[in-house]
Design an enzyme around this catalytic site. Structure first.
Site, mmCIF file in Angstrom:
data_model
loop_
_atom_site.group_PDB
_atom_site.id
_atom_site.type_symbol
_atom_site.label_atom_id
_atom_site.label_comp_id
_atom_site.label_asym_id
_atom_site.label_seq_id
_atom_site.Cartn_x
_atom_site.Cartn_y
_atom_site.Cartn_z
ATOM 1 N N CYS A 14 0.884 -1.210 0.012
ATOM 2 C CA CYS A 14 -0.061 -0.109 -0.010
ATOM 3 C C CYS A 14 0.646 1.287 -0.005
ATOM 4 O O CYS A 14 1.910 1.354 0.860
ATOM 5 C CB CYS A 14 -0.927 0.015 1.313
ATOM 6 S SG CYS A 14 -1.983 1.301 1.490
ATOM 7 N N PRO A 15 0.719 2.229 -0.746
ATOM 8 C CA PRO A 15 -0.533 2.456 -1.720
ATOM 9 C C PRO A 15 -0.218 2.024 -2.983
ATOM 10 O O PRO A 15 -0.781 2.462 -4.071
ATOM 11 C CB PRO A 15 -0.693 4.050 -1.652
ATOM 12 C CG PRO A 15 0.898 4.581 -1.687
ATOM 13 C CD PRO A 15 1.621 3.465 -0.706
#
Lengths: 77, 390
Positions: free
Chosen positions: A15-16
């Site tokens: 993430c991201p």
């Protein structure tokens, strides 16, 4: 299972990363195209759904695969 | 027996530390380090150049002075890596042969990827940009400032947030804060990618009345109208714009067919070997590893790469593995800083800002070339400050 115009394999990306890959693909996509995203980040589906709401695209669905998830999104504007 | 030749490309934290750690084994290993400029930059210091706290000259170090005398320094850009012939081709055409290669070529902002960004936005991610921003701040008399992340990935993930909090302090000290609307934009739906750290920034930004625009993926900047527009359809007017451009890997990586679409070297997350190449290692910002692009990650990776190279040269099976360890000292404004410490298995705990950590961060900057790079006194420190146990 939905059919898509393009698949992005973002497995292994934290993430991201997966969401960024999806957003980049949506930027390049034509209106009406369906993008399929493969991700190991469990959070991506919620983030992608929220992003579609904000950006005016269509979140088509999510499906579990072996150790990852497949997410379908349609460019709607 | 002939010495094994280890060639390192890149004079950043990872390259220099690997070279100096291998230099202890100079009887078996000959180390050569290739760097385009011969100057190492303490990049975290650029964060404070816009505020006049540091002069850029004080953040530059001649690499020769940081390297162990037995390490040969080649000051010339590397243009191509030929993995079949096992040599690096320099700009002059000269070939540097290797037995083992370490790629530590870094990450670079690419503002040209977003329409108008290079013309309209300031940055502190280059020495030149940080100096230009210093001049712009000196002329600033109030108005709308937009700071933010224009795209992922970028190095030192907390730097834009640190900058914003320091900017708030700077404006307050000059009685300009009341006349200034400060907005932070981010491509994702929370202020910081790591969930345990995001609340600390969220609280600090709220307390300081800094507006936050989430899901703001910069599509274009119009520097004449002074408007930044997002892919999601939001437009913001600004008087001063400071944006972090998405980063890409070094040109030599792509030119050698060793990078992915972003120019990052596909690297095994534990062995740090370049995938498909047993005698190639990659570390630091150059890799595609799922860790923050930061000097601390490069430091811990360098220890693993050096140990594995020594094991390989001595004919043993390399056993040391990288566990994803990263440590970060983050400015939180108000003369405070916080520490986050994490690895592949342990996300960082929610940190608490303190004055002591701010002092520690300042001391680290001063001790950095000697303690971290030249005489690696801190090599192995990672074993004593494990994430989850710190």
């Amino acid at each position: 299972m939905l059919t898509s115009n393009r698949t992005i394999d973002a497995r292994g990306s934290q993430c991201p990363g997966p969401l960024s890959e999806l957003i980049r693909a949506m930027k390049e996509a034509e209106l009406g195209e369906v993008i399929e995203l493969w991700t190991e980040e469990p959070r991506t589906k919620t983030d992608a759904r929220e992003w579609c709401e904000k950006a005016g695209h269509e979140f088509l669905g999510v499906e579990s695969a072996e150790g990852y998830e497949r997410i379908w999104v349609k460019k709607a504007r | 027996m002939a010495k094994a030749i280890v060639v390192i490309v890149g004079g950043g934290v990872g390259g220099i530390l690997t070279a100096n750690l291998l230099a202890k084994h100079s009887k078996q290993i000959q180390v050569q380090l290739i760097d385009a400029t011969g100057t190492h930059q303490y990049q975290p210091g650029w964060l404070r150049v816009p505020f006049g706290d540091y002069r850029p000259e004080s953040l530059r170090y001649p690499i020769r002075r940081l390297l162990h005398p037995s390490v040969e320094l080649i000051t010339e850009p590397a243009k191509h890596i030929d993995t079949d012939a096992r040599h690096v081709v320099l700009q002059s055409g000269k070939q540097v042969p290797y037995d083992y290669l370490v790629i530590g070529t870094g990450a670079y902002p690419h503002p040209e990827e977003i329409e108008g960004l290079a013309q309209g936005a300031h940055t502190f991610y280059t020495e030149e940009g940080a100096l230009r921003l210093n001049q712009a701040l000196q002329q600033f008399r109030g108005g709308r400032i937009v700071v933010g992340v224009a795209g992922f990935p970028y190095k030192c993930p907390p730097a834009p947030h640190e900058f914003t909090l320091l900017l708030d302090d700077w404006l307050l000290a000059r009685n300009l804060r009341q006349q200034t609307e400060l907005t932070f934009v981010t491509p994702i739906n929370r202020l910081f990618p790591i969930e345990t750290v995001a609340p600390v920034f969220e609280n600090a930004f709220k307390e300081r009345n800094i507006c936050v625009e989430t899901f703001f993926n910069t599509e274009s900047v119009n520097s004449e109208k002074r408007v930044i527009a997002s892919l999601e359809g939001t437009e913001l007017e600004y008087d001063l714009l400071i944006m972090i451009a998405p980063h890409r890997g070094a040109e030599v990586v792509s030119a050698s067919g060793l990078g992915d679409r972003g120019g990052w070297v596909p690297t095994d997350k534990q062995t740090l070997q370049v995938k498909g190449h047993e005698n190639l290692y990659a570390l630091g910002d150059a890799t595609d590893l799922p860790v923050s692009k930061s000097g601390a990650a490069a430091h811990f990776e360098a220890e693993v790469v050096a140990q594995r190279l020594v094991e390989a040269v001595e004919g043993r099976t390399p056993q040391h593995l990288y566990d994803g360890h990263v440590m970060c000292m983050i400015e939180t404004g108000g003369n405070k800083a916080m520490l986050i410490n994490f690895d592949y298995q342990h996300p960082p705990r929610t940190p608490k800002p303190s004055h002591a950590l701010k002092i520690a961060k300042g001391l680290f900057r001063r001790a950095y070339p000697l303690a971290v790079l030249k005489a690696p006194l801190t090599a192995g420190v990672g074993f004593f400050v494990r994430p989850g146990e710190a």
